[in-house]
Design a protein around this motif. Structure first.
Motif, PDB file in Angstrom:
ATOM      1  N   THR A  51      40.516  45.645  38.010  1.00 19.28           N
ATOM      2  CA  THR A  51      39.433  46.448  37.455  1.00 19.28           C
ATOM      3  C   THR A  51      38.758  47.341  38.484  1.00 19.28           C
ATOM      4  OG1 THR A  51      37.844  44.673  37.777  1.00 19.28           O
ATOM      5  CG2 THR A  51      38.937  44.775  35.628  1.00 19.28           C
ATOM      6  N   LEU A  52      39.229  47.339  39.719  1.00 18.67           N
ATOM      7  CA  LEU A  52      38.611  48.148  40.751  1.00 18.67           C
ATOM      8  C   LEU A  52      39.658  49.061  41.393  1.00 18.67           C
ATOM      9  CD1 LEU A  52      35.848  48.535  42.203  1.00 18.67           C
ATOM     10  CD2 LEU A  52      36.669  46.949  43.938  1.00 18.67           C
ATOM     11  N   ASP A  72      34.650  50.955  39.368  1.00 19.99           N
ATOM     12  CA  ASP A  72      34.907  49.801  38.510  1.00 19.99           C
ATOM     13  C   ASP A  72      35.371  50.300  37.137  1.00 19.99           C
ATOM     14  OD1 ASP A  72      35.015  47.346  37.284  1.00 19.99           O
ATOM     15  OD2 ASP A  72      32.841  47.060  37.205  1.00 19.99           O
TER      16      ASP A  72
END
Length: 174
Positions: free
Chosen positions: A169-170, A53
């Motif tokens: 975001t990952l 993350d």
């Protein structure tokens, strides 16, 4: 004397073939475990790919994570770092690679690299060196803000692992 045909197979021939077959099975039975033990164990296979993350990394910050037993730099680059990396002429690079080749389209702010110097495998120090990137103090290799070798004995740029963005975001490495 009459001409004889080929000799008829007998009991001795059968025993030779049977013994050879049993020997081959025995050799395979001993060899298989020796070869199989060279395969990676379950803990390594579990780390074949990881998801990380990125939301906790501030702009201008770097973190080091572990993937397959290797350190990996994840850097959230600033607009100035991106512009500086894109402005470097390829003729100035020992291992010519554009900044765009080292990042994913739409995610140019994220630089993800294996954190091993390509000279002798040391781990470079971040945010240092002559080009505001990484510096390997062991032998003096300087990398720029895109992880490209600019000065020193290292022959290649810092290596990019296989990765993809699952979301904004990952990221999935491996």
């Amino acid at each position: 004397m009459a001409h004889q045909d080929a000799p008829q197979p007998g009991r001795r021939d059968f025993l030779y073939i049977a013994a050879g077959a049993v020997g081959a099975v025995g050799v395979a039975g001993v060899t298989w475990p020796l070869i199989n033990q060279l395969n990676p164990d379950a803990s390594v296979l579990a780390l074949a790919s990881i998801e990380f993350d990125l939301s906790g990394i501030e702009e201008g910050q770097s973190v080091t994570i572990k993937w397959r037993g290797l350190p990996v730099f994840v850097r959230h680059r600033t607009a100035a770092e991106i512009a500086e990396a894109q402005a470097v002429p390829l003729s100035d690079l020992k291992d010519p690679e554009t900044d765009e080749q080292r990042t994913k389209p739409g995610h140019e702010q994220w630089l993800i690299m294996i954190a091993n110097c390509t000279h002798l495998g040391c781990v470079p120090v971040g945010e240092s060196g002559d080009f505001d990137g990484w510096f390997c103090p062991c032998h003096g290799s300087h990398y720029d803000s895109a992880g490209r070798i600019r000065k020193g004995p290292a022959p290649k740029n810092l290596v990019l692992p296989p990765y993809e963005f699952v979301s904004d975001t990952l990221v999935k490495i491996g």
